[in-house]
Motif scaffolding. Structure first.
Motif: not given
Ligand SMILES: [Cu+2]
Length: 224
Positions: A208-224, A82-87
Motif C-alpha cells: 500500500g502506502s509504503m511503495g506509493a509515490a507521495g504516500w510513504m515515499s517519493g523524490v526530493v529534488h534539490v536544486g538551485n 516530488n518535494i522541491q528544495l533549494p540546494a
C-alpha cells in the motif's frame, strides 16, 4: 509516551514558539549548524518545509485506508511525491503527525536521528491541539513544551522521513501525534525519500502506502 522518552534519554526541555507551528517558520533552540554529513558551500536564507501526516486516506478498494505524507504549500496540502528544495540551504523541517499508530522499523538504526542539526529533533506531543486551533493560530496556547532528542525508541516510531543516497543521509523518526522540528542541508541532486516504518498494508506492512509515490515515499529534488 513523551515522559518515557524524556526520562530515558535525559532530555533538554525547550519551549517551542507555537506561532510558528502553523506557518512552519519556527526555529527551535538548538544549533542550526549543518549536518555533519554535508557542508554547504554557500549561505542563504533558511527554507521552510512543512509536512503533515494523516491516517485514513482512501487508497483503493482492496487496501482501503492508508496513512500519507503531504506537503503544506501556500496553506494547502499537496502531494509529497516530488518535494522541491533549494540546494546548500538550511531547510527548516516541521512535521505534524496526526497518526496515532506505531509500526516496526525496517532496521533498528532508523530510530536514531541522523543528518540533521546536532543529529537531533525537537519533539512535542500535540494530541491536545485541535484542528480548529491549528487553523486559527490565535486560539493556540502561547507555548508548546517539548524535548530535544537524538533518538526515538523503536517501539514509539509512527513514521520516518528518511533520505538516503550515497553520503547524503537524513533520518527523522516521528512519534505518534507529534510535532517534529529540525533542520538539515542537502547538496544538489535527486534523492529518494522513504518512510522506514512499516505503516502500509499486507502482513509485513510494506504494501500500500509504503511503495506509493507521495504516500510513504517519493523524490526530493534539490536544486538551485
Ligand atoms: Cu510511514
Amino acid at each position: 509516551m513523551m515522559g518515557k522518552t524524556s526520562s530515558f534519554f535525559a532530555i533538554v526541555v525547550v519551549v517551542f514558539a507555537i506561532a510558528g507551528l502553523v506557518t512552519g517558520s519556527a526555529l527551535y533552540g538548538v544549533s542550526s549548524s549543518p549536518p555533519s554529513s554535508y557542508k554547504p558551500s554557500s549561505q542563504s536564507q533558511p527554507y521552510d518545509l512543512t509536512l503533515i501526516i494523516t491516517d485514513g486516506n482512501w487508497f483503493n478498494g482492496s487496501t482501503m485506508y492508508q496513512p500519507s505524507f503531504f506537503v503544506v504549500q501556500n496553506g494547502t496540502l499537496v502531494s509529497a511525491a516530488n518535494i522541491q528544495l533549494p540546494a546548500d540551504t538550511n531547510i527548516i523541517l516541521t512535521v505534524l503527525n496526526y497518526d496515532n499508530g506505531t509500526d516496526a522499523l525496517s532496521q533498528a538504526m532508523y530510530s536514531y536521528v541522523m543528518g540533521t542539526a546536532n543529529n537531533s529533533i525537537f519533539v512535542a506531543n500535540v494530541s491536545g491541539i485541535t484542528a480548529n486551533q491549528l487553523q486559527n493560530p490565535g486560539l493556540l496556547p502561547a507555548q508548546l513544551d517539548g524535548s530535544v532528542v537524538t533518538l526515538v525508541q523503536p517501539s514509539e516510531v509512527s513514521h520516518s522521513f528518511t533520505v538516503i543516497s550515497g553520503n547524503v543521509f537524513v533520518n527523522v523518526p516521528i512519534m505518534p501525534h507529534s510535532l517534529v522540528s529540525t533542520s538539515f542541508t542537502l547538496p544538489p541532486g535527486d534523492y529518494i525519500w522513504q518512510c522506514q516504518c512499516a505503516c502500509g498494508s499486507t502482513p509485513d506492512g510494506w504494501g500500500g502506502s509504503m511503495g506509493a509515490a507521495g504516500w510513504m515515499s517519493g523524490v526530493v529534488h534539490v536544486g538551485n
